[in-house]
Design a protein around this motif. Structure first.
Motif, PDB file in Angstrom:
ATOM      1  N   LEU A 258      -0.258   1.364   5.887  1.00 23.88           N
ATOM      2  CA  LEU A 258       0.695   1.405   4.768  1.00 23.88           C
ATOM      3  C   LEU A 258       0.053   1.095   3.426  1.00 23.88           C
ATOM      4  CD1 LEU A 258       3.569  -0.680   6.404  1.00 23.88           C
ATOM      5  CD2 LEU A 258       3.720   1.751   5.799  1.00 23.88           C
ATOM      6  N   LEU A 259      -1.145   0.477   3.459  1.00 19.61           N
ATOM      7  CA  LEU A 259      -1.631  -0.118   2.203  1.00 19.61           C
ATOM      8  C   LEU A 259      -2.549   0.791   1.394  1.00 19.61           C
ATOM      9  CD1 LEU A 259      -2.299  -3.892   2.792  1.00 19.61           C
ATOM     10  CD2 LEU A 259      -0.188  -2.685   2.339  1.00 19.61           C
ATOM     11  N   GLU A 273      -7.947   5.188  -2.531  1.00 17.36           N
ATOM     12  CA  GLU A 273      -8.059   5.384  -1.082  1.00 17.36           C
ATOM     13  C   GLU A 273      -7.158   4.392  -0.354  1.00 17.36           C
ATOM     14  OE1 GLU A 273     -11.802   3.899   0.620  1.00 17.36           O
ATOM     15  OE2 GLU A 273     -12.372   3.110  -1.321  1.00 17.36           O
ATOM     16  N   PRO A 274      -6.647   4.795   0.810  1.00 16.44           N
ATOM     17  CA  PRO A 274      -5.936   3.812   1.628  1.00 16.44           C
ATOM     18  C   PRO A 274      -6.938   2.758   2.074  1.00 16.44           C
ATOM     19  CG  PRO A 274      -6.392   5.804   2.902  1.00 16.44           C
ATOM     20  CD  PRO A 274      -6.791   6.100   1.483  1.00 16.44           C
ATOM     21  N   ILE A 275      -6.463   1.560   2.438  1.00 16.43           N
ATOM     22  CA  ILE A 275      -7.456   0.516   2.752  1.00 16.43           C
ATOM     23  C   ILE A 275      -8.020   0.660   4.165  1.00 16.43           C
ATOM     24  CG2 ILE A 275      -6.226  -1.077   1.202  1.00 16.43           C
ATOM     25  CD1 ILE A 275      -5.981  -2.945   3.718  1.00 16.43           C
ATOM     26  N   GLY A 292      -0.233   4.922   3.269  1.00 15.28           N
ATOM     27  CA  GLY A 292      -1.251   4.260   2.443  1.00 15.28           C
ATOM     28  C   GLY A 292      -1.900   5.253   1.477  1.00 15.28           C
ATOM     29  N   THR A 293      -2.114   6.479   1.947  1.00 16.20           N
ATOM     30  CA  THR A 293      -2.711   7.518   1.094  1.00 16.20           C
ATOM     31  C   THR A 293      -1.716   7.978   0.028  1.00 16.20           C
ATOM     32  OG1 THR A 293      -4.032   8.249   2.964  1.00 16.20           O
ATOM     33  CG2 THR A 293      -3.804   9.796   1.144  1.00 16.20           C
ATOM     34  N   ILE A 294      -0.470   8.169   0.432  1.00 13.15           N
ATOM     35  CA  ILE A 294       0.541   8.635  -0.538  1.00 13.15           C
ATOM     36  C   ILE A 294       0.732   7.568  -1.628  1.00 13.15           C
ATOM     37  CG2 ILE A 294       2.968   9.299  -0.808  1.00 13.15           C
ATOM     38  CD1 ILE A 294       2.807  10.402   2.123  1.00 13.15           C
ATOM     39  N   MET A 295       0.735   6.303  -1.227  1.00 10.57           N
ATOM     40  CA  MET A 295       0.873   5.229  -2.226  1.00 10.57           C
ATOM     41  C   MET A 295      -0.396   5.108  -3.087  1.00 10.57           C
ATOM     42  SD  MET A 295       3.927   3.992  -1.943  1.00 10.57           S
ATOM     43  CE  MET A 295       4.135   2.261  -2.354  1.00 10.57           C
TER      44      MET A 295
END
Ligand code: NAD
Length: 356
Positions: A258-259, A273-275, A292-295
């Motif tokens: 999610l991050l 980048e997502p974490i 995570g990528t979309i955020m």
């Protein structure tokens, strides 16, 4: 507006989550009238396979001339043999250094509808909203490395300038939030941490008197993060401590998937980048969580392109999709139907069409 975005899908689930992120970016572009010119480039293990270099010069050049860089994830068992001479991670470290993105922002905010997805008790999680500011281009990951038959050495170095600039990024962020900054170190043992603590204290009192600063040892911070996470606002720490603590903190939100993160330097160009990593255990199955990528794309819109309304629209769409029950397997509770990566992308796109 017109913007050039370098896209590095990378390895494992990287290209899978990036595909969903790009569908959301295109939707934002068409509903707000922006033109995002995307250049897909080889990076990581895929680039080692293609040309023997995890960061080919053409990829680096495209990143250095783009308005922003979007990355999926790199790495995997294929390139991780102990005696491997070239590793995907070398490409990532070099890219961060070449882009000068020394500040890695990792927000951890609980979507209240996911409170049951975490392994931590709901009453501990309610209201969690914190941001890690991880130093990204210094410390032990970048120090000299040596190896002989009987020993190995990794050198950890920090300069005053490096600590000053990361403290400023974190303190400025705290000023826009709840004005609480926690600096995390290991000053009871490490000389670099004693320097870190001294410099952070000085910068705060000289330049940010309105921000409350406290210091915490990294071992205690690891405990307090899951004992009383609501008390934290902005946390600033060195490269390796930030790497480890943010994986731990991802469980406050419910899943590593999610991050998001934004890596920023002094200019507007950033690396987003997502974490999470390339997740070889689920790669190719179409079940990775693309949130995570979309955020991360929302962070790209906000920080590099200054498109605040567009960023908020995307974030609201993600919240609505989750509130509407969209769950990939990593956040699905027993009895809930789990979506594929593509279906989660569809759910966010559906919410976007209703928000926008
Ligand atoms: P990982 O983050 O890839 O995976 C850890 C666990 O989280 C796995 O069980 C995985 O399935 C799960 N997970 C991760 N992302 C997810 C998502 N989006 N949706 C659902 N579940 C998800 O960490 P790892 O397994 O320790 O490392 C795998 C590879 O990734 C290694 O080669 C490592 O070096 C690399 N890595 C790369 C980056 C990066 O590209 N920035 C970051 C961390 C690790």
């Amino acid at each position: 507006m017109k913007a050039r975005i370098a896209v590095l899908g990378g390895d494992g689930i990287g290209p899978e989550v990036i595909a969903e992120g790009l569908r959301c970016l295109e939707a934002i572009g068409s509903s707000f009238g922006h033109e995002f010119a995307l250049t897909h480039l080889p990076f990581g293990g895929a680039a080692i396979d293609a040309c023997g270099d995890p960061l080919p010069e053409s990829t680096l050049h495209a990143c250095l001339t783009a308005d922003a860089v979007l990355l999926g994830a790199i790495g995997g068992p294929k390139w991780s043999a102990p005696d491997a001479k070239v590793r995907p991670e070398q490409g990532l470290l070099r890219l961060r250094k070449e882009l000068g993105v020394y500040a890695n922002l990792r927000p951890v905010k609980l979507h209240s509808c996911l409170i049951g997805a975490s392994t931590i008790k709901p009453e501990v999680l309610e209201g969690v909203d914190l941001v890690f500011v991880r130093e990204l281009t210094g410390g032990i990951y970048f120090g000299e490395k040596k190896r002989d038959a009987l020993s190995a050495v990794d050198v950890c170095t920090y300069t005053v300038t490096e600590v000053e600039r990361i403290t400023r990024v974190a303190a400025r962020l705290a000023q826009q939030r709840r004005r609480k900054l926690t600096s995390i170190d290991k000053s009871n043992v490490l000389e670099t941490s004693r320097l870190w603590r001294e410099v952070a204290t000085r910068v705060r009192s000289a330049e940010f008197p309105d921000v409350a600063l406290d210091h915490m040892l990294v071992d205690a911070a690891a405990m307090h993060l899951i004992r009383r996470p609501r008390d934290f606002d902005v946390l600033v720490t060195e490269n390796m401590f930030g790497d480890i603590l943010t994986d731990e903190a991802s469980m406050l939100a419910g899943s590593l998937g999610l991050l998001p993160s934004a890596s920023l330097g002094d200019g507007k160009r950033g690396l987003y980048e997502p974490i999470h990593g390339s997740a070889p255990d689920i790669a190719g199955r179409g079940i990775a969580n693309p949130v995570g990528t979309i955020m991360s794309i929302a962070m790209l819109l906000r920080h590099s392109l200054e498109l605040t309304r567009e960023a908020e629209t995307l974030e609201v769409a993600v919240s609505r999709a989750l509130e509407g029950g969209a769950r990939t397997p990593d956040i699905a509770m027993s009895g809930e139907r789990a979506l594929t990566t593509r279906e989660m992308g569809d759910a966010v796109l559906g919410a976007l069409s209703r928000v926008g």
